[in-house]
Design an enzyme around this catalytic site. Structure first.
Site, mmCIF file in Angstrom:
data_model
loop_
_atom_site.group_PDB
_atom_site.id
_atom_site.type_symbol
_atom_site.label_atom_id
_atom_site.label_comp_id
_atom_site.label_asym_id
_atom_site.label_seq_id
_atom_site.Cartn_x
_atom_site.Cartn_y
_atom_site.Cartn_z
ATOM 1 N N ARG A 65 0.839 -1.205 0.000
ATOM 2 C CA ARG A 65 0.000 0.000 0.000
ATOM 3 C C ARG A 65 0.871 1.251 0.000
ATOM 4 O O ARG A 65 0.583 2.235 -0.672
ATOM 5 C CB ARG A 65 -0.875 0.031 1.257
ATOM 6 C CG ARG A 65 -2.097 -0.798 1.146
ATOM 7 C CD ARG A 65 -2.952 -0.673 2.400
ATOM 8 N NE ARG A 65 -4.085 -1.553 2.300
ATOM 9 C CZ ARG A 65 -5.213 -1.273 1.648
ATOM 10 N NH1 ARG A 65 -5.367 -0.105 1.065
ATOM 11 N NH2 ARG A 65 -6.201 -2.137 1.575
ATOM 12 N N MET A 90 -11.677 4.219 -5.105
ATOM 13 C CA MET A 90 -12.015 3.097 -4.236
ATOM 14 C C MET A 90 -10.811 2.459 -3.550
ATOM 15 O O MET A 90 -10.847 1.274 -3.213
ATOM 16 C CB MET A 90 -12.794 2.035 -5.044
ATOM 17 C CG MET A 90 -14.071 2.570 -5.678
ATOM 18 S SD MET A 90 -15.184 3.368 -4.494
ATOM 19 C CE MET A 90 -15.848 1.936 -3.669
ATOM 20 N N ARG A 91 -9.761 3.216 -3.343
ATOM 21 C CA ARG A 91 -8.620 2.704 -2.568
ATOM 22 C C ARG A 91 -8.518 3.493 -1.281
ATOM 23 O O ARG A 91 -8.740 4.710 -1.268
ATOM 24 C CB ARG A 91 -7.296 2.858 -3.339
ATOM 25 C CG ARG A 91 -7.231 2.139 -4.643
ATOM 26 C CD ARG A 91 -7.390 0.650 -4.533
ATOM 27 N NE ARG A 91 -6.318 -0.004 -3.789
ATOM 28 C CZ ARG A 91 -6.328 -1.293 -3.474
ATOM 29 N NH1 ARG A 91 -7.353 -2.050 -3.818
ATOM 30 N NH2 ARG A 91 -5.328 -1.825 -2.798
ATOM 31 N N ILE A 92 -8.149 2.798 -0.219
ATOM 32 C CA ILE A 92 -7.932 3.481 1.053
ATOM 33 C C ILE A 92 -6.529 4.074 1.026
ATOM 34 O O ILE A 92 -5.551 3.369 0.746
ATOM 35 C CB ILE A 92 -8.093 2.493 2.227
ATOM 36 C CG1 ILE A 92 -9.555 2.062 2.308
ATOM 37 C CG2 ILE A 92 -7.639 3.131 3.538
ATOM 38 C CD1 ILE A 92 -9.824 0.976 3.319
ATOM 39 N N LEU A 93 -6.448 5.361 1.286
ATOM 40 C CA LEU A 93 -5.152 6.052 1.257
ATOM 41 C C LEU A 93 -4.560 6.100 2.657
ATOM 42 O O LEU A 93 -5.269 6.353 3.638
ATOM 43 C CB LEU A 93 -5.335 7.472 0.703
ATOM 44 C CG LEU A 93 -5.770 7.504 -0.768
ATOM 45 C CD1 LEU A 93 -6.284 8.883 -1.144
ATOM 46 C CD2 LEU A 93 -4.615 7.086 -1.677
ATOM 47 N N ASN A 107 -13.348 14.574 -0.303
ATOM 48 C CA ASN A 107 -13.951 13.310 -0.729
ATOM 49 C C ASN A 107 -15.463 13.478 -0.768
ATOM 50 O O ASN A 107 -16.025 14.297 -0.037
ATOM 51 C CB ASN A 107 -13.607 12.203 0.272
ATOM 52 C CG ASN A 107 -14.188 10.847 -0.104
ATOM 53 O OD1 ASN A 107 -14.189 10.465 -1.282
ATOM 54 N ND2 ASN A 107 -14.702 10.112 0.872
ATOM 55 N N HIS A 109 -18.803 11.021 -0.195
ATOM 56 C CA HIS A 109 -19.177 9.692 0.287
ATOM 57 C C HIS A 109 -20.706 9.572 0.206
ATOM 58 O O HIS A 109 -21.412 10.491 0.626
ATOM 59 C CB HIS A 109 -18.691 9.505 1.730
ATOM 60 C CG HIS A 109 -19.027 8.150 2.275
ATOM 61 N ND1 HIS A 109 -18.382 7.009 1.882
ATOM 62 C CD2 HIS A 109 -19.984 7.760 3.157
ATOM 63 C CE1 HIS A 109 -18.905 5.967 2.507
ATOM 64 N NE2 HIS A 109 -19.879 6.392 3.292
ATOM 65 N N GLU A 143 -8.507 8.682 9.153
ATOM 66 C CA GLU A 143 -9.484 7.607 9.339
ATOM 67 C C GLU A 143 -10.463 7.622 8.163
ATOM 68 O O GLU A 143 -10.967 8.692 7.771
ATOM 69 C CB GLU A 143 -10.239 7.818 10.656
ATOM 70 C CG GLU A 143 -10.968 6.573 11.114
ATOM 71 C CD GLU A 143 -11.689 6.780 12.440
ATOM 72 O OE1 GLU A 143 -12.603 6.013 12.730
ATOM 73 O OE2 GLU A 143 -11.346 7.731 13.154
HETATM 74 C C1 GRF Z 1 -20.323 7.705 -5.947
HETATM 75 O O1 GRF Z 1 -21.551 7.304 -5.394
HETATM 76 C C2 GRF Z 1 -19.373 8.140 -4.852
HETATM 77 O O2 GRF Z 1 -19.997 8.808 -3.813
HETATM 78 C C3 GRF Z 1 -18.867 6.795 -4.393
HETATM 79 O O3 GRF Z 1 -18.695 6.047 -5.565
HETATM 80 C C4 GRF Z 1 -19.589 6.539 -6.562
HETATM 81 C C5 GRF Z 1 -18.731 6.950 -7.716
HETATM 82 O O4 GRF Z 1 -19.504 7.354 -8.812
HETATM 83 N N1 GRF Z 1 -17.686 6.906 -3.590
HETATM 84 P P1 GRF Z 1 -18.823 8.113 -10.022
HETATM 85 O O5 GRF Z 1 -17.587 7.329 -10.429
HETATM 86 O O6 GRF Z 1 -18.493 9.502 -9.585
HETATM 87 O O7 GRF Z 1 -19.863 8.078 -11.104
#
Ligand code: GRF
Length: 227
Positions: A65, A90-93, A107, A109, A143
């Site tokens: 990582r 989609m990776r944890i930094l 970010n 979420h 976190e």
């Molecule tokens: C979004 O719902 C975001 O909040 C989540 O993953 C999705 C990514 O969608 N983390 P996109 O790639 O921006 O279309």
């Protein structure tokens, strides 16, 4: 001109929403690069078609990582960003990466944090019987899915919702709140003082998700049926 670098893993609809609003509204900013951790990320083609520089740092090509984070940081720094956005990244930094970009790392979420950090947020909101759901833009802290909240968008959970319908409604809200929060940042209006203060606003509130639906020209009207 503020330089924005966007990190993505997938289709990139949030990245596209930020870039589109940046250009259309003439922000004092430019999306200078989109960086993905997967060569197949759909966001890369969209970015390239818009004339935005792209780069790939494959997480699978790195043994640890830390090695991935270091290479990612090196590539991102190469674009000299004032602001780095995680948009479906989609990776944890690791903490080193986060500290390096602290205060200029946002970010989005797909839940109303601090509820449901992590994955499968819509499934978990439905299972918990939530009556509202939504999305959160926040400064990134070490976190995962934590850090000072800039803005939240709230949508109703409706009878008969499944993960797909709820995710679709939340995504429309994401496309409204992320560009707005980024605009505030590049205009120099955000200050982290305990919570996040927005210059000129007593209390930041999200644009109505219904208008986001209209803006996205969704074929179906917003199910909440408000104007
Ligand atoms: C979004 O719902 C975001 O909040 C989540 O993953 C999705 C990514 O969608 N983390 P996109 O790639 O921006 O279309």
């Amino acid at each position: 001109m503020q330089r924005i670098v966007i990190l993505v893993s997938g289709r990139g609809s949030n990245m596209a929403a930020v870039h589109q609003r940046c250009v259309a509204e003439g922000w004092p900013a430019q999306v200078v690069a989109v960086v993905a951790n997967r060569a197949g990320a759909g966001a890369l083609a969209h970015a390239a078609a818009q004339g935005i520089a792209t780069a790939v740092v494959e997480h699978q090509a790195h043994a640890t990582r830390q090695a991935f984070d270091d290479e990612l940081a090196r590539v991102v720094e190469g674009f000299a960003p004032d602001l780095v956005l995680l948009a479906g990244f989609m990776r944890i930094l690791g903490a080193d990466f986060v500290r390096r970009f602290e205060g200029r790392l946002l970010n989005i979420h797909p839940s109303l944090l601090p509820a449901f950090p992590g994955l499968h947020t819509h499934r978990r909101a439905l299972a918990a019987g939530c009556k509202v759901a939504g999305a959160t833009v926040h400064f990134v802290a070490p976190e995962v899915d934590h850090g000072p909240i800039v803005l939240q968008g709230v949508v109703p959970v409706l009878a008969g919702d499944d993960e797909y319908t709820l995710a679709t409604r939340v995504l429309a809200s994401e496309h409204a709140i992320y560009p707005l929060a980024v605009r505030w940042f590049v205009e120099g209006r955000l200050r982290v003082e305990g919570g996040v203060r927005v210059a000129g606003l007593a209390h930041p509130s999200a644009p109505c998700a219904c208008r986001a639906w209209a803006r996205a020209r969704a074929r179906r009207p917003c199910p909440c049926r408000r104007p």
